[in-house]
Design a protein around this motif. Structure first.
Motif, PDB file in Angstrom:
ATOM      1  N   THR A  69      33.643 -26.490  51.435  1.00 47.48           N
ATOM      2  CA  THR A  69      35.004 -27.012  51.868  1.00 47.48           C
ATOM      3  C   THR A  69      35.930 -26.506  50.969  1.00 47.48           C
ATOM      4  O   THR A  69      37.134 -26.037  51.228  1.00 47.48           O
ATOM      5  N   ALA A  70      35.564 -26.015  49.654  1.00 43.43           N
ATOM      6  CA  ALA A  70      36.438 -25.488  48.667  1.00 43.43           C
ATOM      7  C   ALA A  70      36.933 -23.836  48.752  1.00 43.43           C
ATOM      8  O   ALA A  70      37.987 -23.704  48.817  1.00 43.43           O
ATOM      9  N   ALA A  71      35.823 -23.259  49.503  1.00 41.28           N
ATOM     10  CA  ALA A  71      36.011 -21.882  49.837  1.00 41.28           C
ATOM     11  C   ALA A  71      37.032 -21.872  50.940  1.00 41.28           C
ATOM     12  O   ALA A  71      38.142 -20.956  50.772  1.00 41.28           O
ATOM     13  N   LEU A  72      37.099 -22.865  51.948  1.00 40.78           N
ATOM     14  CA  LEU A  72      37.951 -22.847  53.205  1.00 40.78           C
ATOM     15  C   LEU A  72      39.283 -23.103  52.623  1.00 40.78           C
ATOM     16  O   LEU A  72      40.249 -22.531  53.162  1.00 40.78           O
ATOM     17  N   TYR A  73      39.362 -23.921  51.636  1.00 41.29           N
ATOM     18  CA  TYR A  73      40.818 -24.532  51.311  1.00 41.29           C
ATOM     19  C   TYR A  73      41.460 -23.283  50.649  1.00 41.29           C
ATOM     20  O   TYR A  73      42.578 -23.019  50.675  1.00 41.29           O
ATOM     21  N   LEU A  74      40.612 -22.637  49.510  1.00 41.23           N
ATOM     22  CA  LEU A  74      41.306 -21.488  48.849  1.00 41.23           C
ATOM     23  C   LEU A  74      41.543 -20.374  49.772  1.00 41.23           C
ATOM     24  O   LEU A  74      42.715 -19.746  49.608  1.00 41.23           O
ATOM     25  N   ARG A  75      40.724 -20.116  50.987  1.00 41.83           N
ATOM     26  CA  ARG A  75      41.166 -18.978  51.857  1.00 41.83           C
ATOM     27  C   ARG A  75      42.278 -19.259  52.416  1.00 41.83           C
ATOM     28  O   ARG A  75      43.411 -18.611  52.784  1.00 41.83           O
ATOM     29  N   ARG A  76      42.637 -20.556  53.041  1.00 38.55           N
ATOM     30  CA  ARG A  76      43.788 -20.964  53.799  1.00 38.55           C
ATOM     31  C   ARG A  76      44.945 -20.849  52.877  1.00 38.55           C
ATOM     32  O   ARG A  76      46.089 -20.657  53.193  1.00 38.55           O
ATOM     33  N   ARG A  77      44.710 -21.225  51.643  1.00 33.83           N
ATOM     34  CA  ARG A  77      45.826 -21.222  50.731  1.00 33.83           C
ATOM     35  C   ARG A  77      46.488 -19.847  50.452  1.00 33.83           C
ATOM     36  O   ARG A  77      47.677 -19.595  50.157  1.00 33.83           O
ATOM     37  N   ARG A  78      45.394 -18.900  50.487  1.00 30.96           N
ATOM     38  CA  ARG A  78      45.832 -17.283  50.037  1.00 30.96           C
ATOM     39  C   ARG A  78      46.675 -16.957  51.025  1.00 30.96           C
ATOM     40  O   ARG A  78      47.575 -16.069  50.950  1.00 30.96           O
ATOM     41  N   SER A  79      46.342 -17.444  52.563  1.00 31.67           N
ATOM     42  CA  SER A  79      46.787 -16.700  53.622  1.00 31.67           C
ATOM     43  C   SER A  79      48.078 -17.390  54.189  1.00 31.67           C
ATOM     44  O   SER A  79      48.504 -17.177  55.091  1.00 31.67           O
TER      45      SER A  79
END
Length: 151
Positions: free
Chosen positions: A119-129
């Motif tokens: 969940t944390a990795a998905l959140y960070l990936r969406r935030r970057r893109s």
């Protein structure tokens, strides 16, 4: 004074060694060693986080005697453990098995950790893109703001 403190410390550290009473010890050293090994893996149901080998509770003494009785009767270590677990439930084991319903408990912790990391990795990936936020002010509003800040 130092000798007294040392004596008290030695007796405190040796307290678990006094749990097994002399009248419980088997005459056969091999059976006694097996009994001690089995007793280290069984939980005292009174003390909860102590093995029956370390506990001074009456129930722990009864369990130690039961283990020794079963060994004298010729049971193997596994048969003794199975007998005690059948009689008192799996809670009596200090190290629970990893099969059956306990498998859920063994898997739950790592699964929750993996889910949290995912969940944390998905959140960070969406935030970057995510696209850069657009300015909320129009050109006329920006000019008016600049004029107000100059004053």
């Amino acid at each position: 004074m130092n000798r007294l403190a040392l004596l008290i410390l030695a007796l405190t550290l040796a307290a678990p060694a006094f749990a097994v009473q002399p009248d419980e010890i088997l005459p056969d050293p091999a059976l006694e060693t097996r009994a001690r090994e089995i007793s280290k893996d069984l939980r005292c149901l009174v003390c909860r986080n102590e093995s029956i080998d370390d506990s001074n509770a009456q129930l722990a003494r009864d369990l130690r005697l039961l283990v020794r009785e079963r060994l004298v009767e010729g049971d193997s270590d596994a048969e003794v453990m199975a007998f005690v677990v059948d009689r008192y439930g799996e809670y009596v084991l200090l190290n629970p098995t990893t099969g059956g319903a306990n498998l859920i408990l063994w898997i739950a912790g790592p699964a929750m950790l993996a889910a949290g990391l995912g969940t944390a990795a998905l959140y960070l990936r969406r935030r970057r893109s995510a696209p850069e936020p657009q300015p909320a002010l129009s050109e006329s509003e920006r000019a008016r703001l600049t004029e107000i800040l100059k004053d």
